[in-house]
Scaffold this motif. Structure first.
Motif, short mmCIF file in Angstrom:
data_model
loop_
_atom_site.label_atom_id
_atom_site.label_comp_id
_atom_site.label_asym_id
_atom_site.label_seq_id
_atom_site.Cartn_x
_atom_site.Cartn_y
_atom_site.Cartn_z
N MET A 1 1.00 -1.19 0.08
CA MET A 1 0.05 0.18 -0.09
C MET A 1 1.00 1.33 -0.06
N ASN A 2 0.79 2.24 -1.22
CA ASN A 2 1.40 3.40 -1.28
C ASN A 2 1.03 4.44 -0.11
N LYS A 3 2.01 5.08 0.53
CA LYS A 3 1.56 5.84 1.65
C LYS A 3 1.85 7.43 1.16
N SER A 4 1.36 8.49 1.29
CA SER A 4 1.65 9.47 1.02
C SER A 4 2.77 10.15 2.09
N LEU A 5 3.96 10.65 1.46
CA LEU A 5 4.93 10.86 2.25
C LEU A 5 5.14 12.55 2.66
N ASN A 6 5.86 12.85 3.71
CA ASN A 6 6.31 14.21 3.93
C ASN A 6 7.78 14.06 3.82
N ILE A 7 8.30 14.72 2.81
CA ILE A 7 9.59 14.60 2.14
C ILE A 7 10.22 16.05 2.66
N LEU A 8 11.23 16.03 3.32
CA LEU A 8 12.08 17.21 3.50
C LEU A 8 13.20 17.12 2.43
N LEU A 9 13.02 17.87 1.48
CA LEU A 9 14.12 18.16 0.35
C LEU A 9 15.12 19.22 0.67
N ILE A 10 16.59 18.92 1.05
CA ILE A 10 17.50 19.81 1.33
C ILE A 10 18.46 20.07 0.14
N GLU A 11 18.07 21.05 -0.50
CA GLU A 11 18.98 21.46 -1.71
C GLU A 11 19.01 23.01 -1.88
N ASP A 12 20.24 23.48 -2.28
CA ASP A 12 20.59 24.72 -2.25
C ASP A 12 20.39 25.29 -3.72
N ASP A 13 20.41 24.51 -4.62
CA ASP A 13 20.38 24.79 -6.05
C ASP A 13 18.67 24.83 -6.47
N GLY A 121 15.02 7.58 -11.60
CA GLY A 121 15.75 7.29 -10.20
C GLY A 121 14.67 7.92 -9.28
N ILE A 122 14.32 9.08 -9.36
CA ILE A 122 13.34 9.62 -8.47
C ILE A 122 12.00 8.75 -8.28
N LYS A 123 11.65 8.29 -9.49
CA LYS A 123 10.15 7.46 -9.27
C LYS A 123 10.57 6.27 -8.25
N ARG A 124 11.45 5.47 -8.62
CA ARG A 124 12.04 4.39 -7.90
C ARG A 124 11.92 4.51 -6.43
N LEU A 125 12.85 5.73 -6.37
CA LEU A 125 13.12 6.21 -4.93
C LEU A 125 11.78 6.48 -4.14
N ILE A 126 11.06 7.10 -4.64
CA ILE A 126 9.84 7.61 -4.04
C ILE A 126 8.85 6.39 -3.78
N GLU A 127 8.50 5.58 -4.79
CA GLU A 127 7.78 4.33 -4.82
C GLU A 127 8.34 3.33 -3.81
N TYR A 128 9.64 3.25 -3.46
CA TYR A 128 10.18 2.43 -2.54
C TYR A 128 9.79 3.16 -1.15
N TRP A 129 10.04 4.08 -0.82
CA TRP A 129 9.87 4.71 0.47
C TRP A 129 8.12 4.85 0.68
N SER A 130 7.61 4.95 -0.16
CA SER A 130 5.98 5.01 0.16
C SER A 130 5.40 3.76 0.27
N ASP A 131 6.12 2.64 -0.05
CA ASP A 131 5.72 1.16 0.10
C ASP A 131 6.54 0.81 1.27
N ASN A 132 7.39 1.29 1.83
CA ASN A 132 8.29 0.67 2.98
C ASN A 132 7.49 0.60 4.45
N GLU A 133 7.61 -0.57 4.86
CA GLU A 133 6.87 -0.76 6.15
C GLU A 133 7.48 -0.02 7.37
N LEU A 134 8.50 0.65 7.21
CA LEU A 134 9.16 1.55 8.31
C LEU A 134 8.39 2.84 8.42
N ILE A 135 8.19 3.19 7.16
CA ILE A 135 7.04 4.56 7.27
C ILE A 135 5.84 4.16 7.51
N SER A 136 5.24 3.12 7.32
CA SER A 136 3.89 2.95 7.76
C SER A 136 3.63 2.89 9.63
N GLN A 137 4.76 2.52 10.05
CA GLN A 137 4.84 2.55 11.73
C GLN A 137 4.46 3.63 12.34
#
Length: 137
Positions: A1-13, A121-137
Motif C-alpha cells: 500500500m503506497n503512503k503519502s510521504l512528508n519529504i524534507l528536500l534539502i537542496e541549495d540549487d 531514479g526519483i520514481k523508484r526512490l519515492i515508490e520504494y519509500w512510500s511502500d516501505n513498512e518503516l514509514i507505515s509504523q
C-alpha cells in the motif's frame, strides 16, 4: 500500500528543487515537500517538529552546513536519527559514499545527466519509500 510521504528536500540549487518538484508532479505523486536551502535551515525545520518528515532527501554540497555535517547532527539526535536520509548528489567520490554510509544513510543516488534517468531514479526512490513498512509504523 503506497503512503503519502512528508519529504524534507534539502537542496541549495533552485533549479534542482524545481526539477524534483516537476518530476513528482509529472508522476502524479501527491507527497508533501518541505524545502530547505541548506543543512542549517533543515535543522531549524526539524527542531520545530511541526511536520516530521518520513524521509529526508539531501544534497552533499551546500553552504553553511554541508550534507555530511547535517547527517552527523541528524544521526546524533535521539528523536530524529531514525528518519531515513537519502543522498541525491552529483558527487560520485567514493570517500563521500563511504562516509555517508558510515554515518547511517538509507541510500545514495547520483543525479544523472539525462533527465529521463533522473525521472526514473526519483520514481523508484519515492515508490520504494512510500511502500516501505518503516514509514507505515
Amino acid at each position: 500500500m503506497n503512503k503519502s510521504l512528508n519529504i524534507l528536500l534539502i537542496e541549495d540549487d533552485a533549479i534542482e528543487v524545481m526539477k524534483f518538484n516537476r518530476v513528482l508532479s509529472s508522476l502524479n505523486f501527491k507527497h508533501k515537500i518541505i524545502e530547505a536551502n541548506n543543512g542549517e535551515e533543515a535543522i531549524k525545520i526539524l527542531k520545530e517538529k511541526e511536520t516530521v518528515p518520513d524521509i529526508i532527501i539531501l544534497d552533499l554540497n551546500m553552504p553553511k552546513i554541508n550534507g555530511i555535517e547535517f547527517l552527523g547532527i541528524l544521526k546524533g539526535d535521539d528523536y530524529l536519527k531514525y528518519i531515513p536520509a537519502i543522498i541525491l548528489t552529483t558527487s560520485n567520490n567514493r570517500k563521500d559514499v563511504l562516509e555517508c554510509y558510515k554515518i547511517g544513510i538509507a541510500g545514495y543516488l547520483l543525479k544523472p545527466l539525462k533527465y529521463d534517468d533522473y525521472v526514473d531514479g526519483i520514481k523508484r526512490l519515492i515508490e520504494y519509500w512510500s511502500d516501505n513498512e518503516l514509514i507505515s509504523q
